[in-house]
Design an enzyme around this catalytic site. Structure first.
Site, short mmCIF file in Angstrom:
data_model
loop_
_atom_site.label_atom_id
_atom_site.label_comp_id
_atom_site.label_asym_id
_atom_site.label_seq_id
_atom_site.Cartn_x
_atom_site.Cartn_y
_atom_site.Cartn_z
N LYS A 293 0.83 -1.21 0.00
CA LYS A 293 0.00 0.00 0.00
C LYS A 293 0.86 1.25 0.00
CE LYS A 293 -3.56 2.68 0.23
NZ LYS A 293 -4.51 2.66 1.34
N CYS B 161 -4.07 9.37 2.09
CA CYS B 161 -3.12 8.34 1.65
C CYS B 161 -1.87 8.93 1.01
CB CYS B 161 -3.80 7.39 0.66
SG CYS B 161 -4.96 6.25 1.44
#
Length: 446
Positions: free
Chosen positions: A216, A270
């Site tokens: 990720k 993010c």
């Protein structure tokens, strides 16, 4: 066969609530756990507290069907999915990750764990966070065994499965996107994969928890580096008096070139955060990743300099002080999410610098965030375009794309919505480009 009688979604925000709804739509009984009592009450009424296309109707149907309910009190379940914030440890002082929300979530569910349960960390986390979570759980429940001690035979299965959805498309991507499932053991991965296949049509790929965590971070760092290239290119084009959006459009006609679009910076929970987790753990090796973060973090300063220039030019003409309109506060178009938003940061700085002169245009919020409340006002796009002297377009909402470019204002378009294929406006380009002759002078024969 579904052997999960129910699951508990810990954290009912932009990731947790859509995830809970998707599982409920697939016939799984879902308990939503959150510390926000108001959000819990709203959800139990079949209403959403966030903006996400399609979520209102889907949530209402799952609540009415009795498949989803929310609570502030932990309850037993067969699986616990944790989606809580992982911000920086010290805002403004460093970029070390803060795992306190993960720890609080783990300690909250620890008393209700039973043999055979599955615990999955979905929060984007630094490498090692899943193992740390398992250690907190083990310390809280010494009567149960965990993977770090009992391996494949542990009472509790623990895994990491990072979300990888695009806000605005959450319900679709939660179902169609591939998922990376990193268990602390193979048995943990297998158990977690079985859960996700109840809702996910994409592939569920098993690996270890550290690789899943790094995957990720890698995905978002890759995007951050590419955005930094576009943002750096916009600075170069500004100096050379070149329309960067026209340049990118032409360069992207090369079959192996795909340059992203520049903007006022990078925001969201993010891309603006995750690369720093890599840098924090590997500061000597993560040189390109750090450079990209610094370029993107500094882009708002460039935008502010453009506004200051426009204000000075307006003042030189005499008359009333310039009125400035900031178009957009969200970190990306067509959503209400303000987390880590460069647009919000720029607007806040402008309000502080020019008190009483700045208006806000943001169609996706009904009230101003705390740092702007009482210091500015929300205006409709058409009103701001008619009454403000300087228009700063920070977010490319569809509402802004559909309106004509303001004609009687100085426009600073950081998204290329209104000046993307036109001549660069005076506020967004230098008065004169550097002559080529100066750069090649040394190449001339003696």
């Amino acid at each position: 066969m579904n052997d999960f009688k129910n699951i508990c979604m810990v954290g009912l925000g932009y990731i947790g609530l859509p995830t809970a709804v998707v599982f409920a739509l697939r016939g799984v009984d879902v308990i939503g756990l959150d510390v926000n009592a108001r959000a819990v009450e709203t959800i139990n009424q079949g209403k959403t507290h966030i903006v996400e296309p399609g979520l209102d109707d889907a949530l209402r149907r799952t609540v009415q069907a009795g498949r989803l309910r929310a609570t502030t009190t932990p309850e037993p379940a067969d699986a616990f999915l944790i989606a809580v914030p992982t911000p920086f440890l010290s805002e403004g002082e460093g970029h070390d990750p803060d795992l306190s929300y993960v720890k609080s979530a783990a300690l909250a569910i620890a008393p209700v764990l039973k043999k055979g349960d599955l615990v999955i960390l979905e929060s984007t986390s630094p490498v090692g966070a899943t193992e740390q979570m398992a250690a907190w759980l083990s310390a809280a429940r010494p009567d149960l065994t965990f993977p770090q001690d009992a391996g494949e035979d542990s009472d509790i299965r623990v895994a990491h499965c990072p979300e990888r959805i695009l806000p605005g498309h959450a319900l679709t991507e939660l179902v169609t996107n591939d998922r990376i499932i990193g268990g602390m053991t193979e048995a943990c991965s297998t158990r977690a994969r079985k859960l996700y296949k109840l809702a996910v049509e994409g592939d569920c790929i098993e690996t270890d928890c550290r690789t899943a965590e790094m995957a990720k971070l890698t995905e978002n760092s890759f995007r951050d580096v590419n955005i930094a290239f576009a943002n750096e290119l916009s600075l170069i084009c500004d100096r050379q008096n070149i329309n960067v959006w026209e340049l990118i459009r032409l360069a992207n006609r090369h079959p192996r070139v795909n340059i992203l679009q520049p903007g006022p910076g990078v925001g969201g929970h993010c891309i603006a955060v995750d690369p720093w987790f890599i840098v924090s753990q590997s500061p000597e090796e993560a040189r390109i990743i750090r450079a990209a973060r610094e370029i993107n973090d500094n882009k708002p300063e460039w935008v502010l300099a453009k506004v200051h220039q426009a204000v000075a030019e307006h003042a030189a003409k005499g008359g009333a002080p310039a009125r400035i309109a900031c178009f957009g506060l969200a970190f990306k178009p067509n959503i209400d999410d303000l987390r880590e938003s460069p647009a919000l940061s720029i607007a806040t700085r402008l309000v502080q610098t020019y008190p009483g002169q700045v208006d806000i245009v943001e169609p996706y919020i009904e009230s101003l965030p705390a740092q702007l409340e009482g210091k500015t006002q929300l205006l409709r796009p058409s009103v701001a375009a008619e009454t403000c002297d300087i228009i700063v377009l920070l977010v490319d909402h569809d509402d802004f794309k559909s309106m004509p470019a303001p004609r009687n204002s100085t426009v600073i378009d950081t998204r290329g919505v209104w000046v993307g294929h036109d001549a660069v406006t005076p506020a967004a380009a230098p008065a004169k480009a550097e002559p080529v002759e100066a750069a090649v002078k040394e190449l001339q024969p003696a």
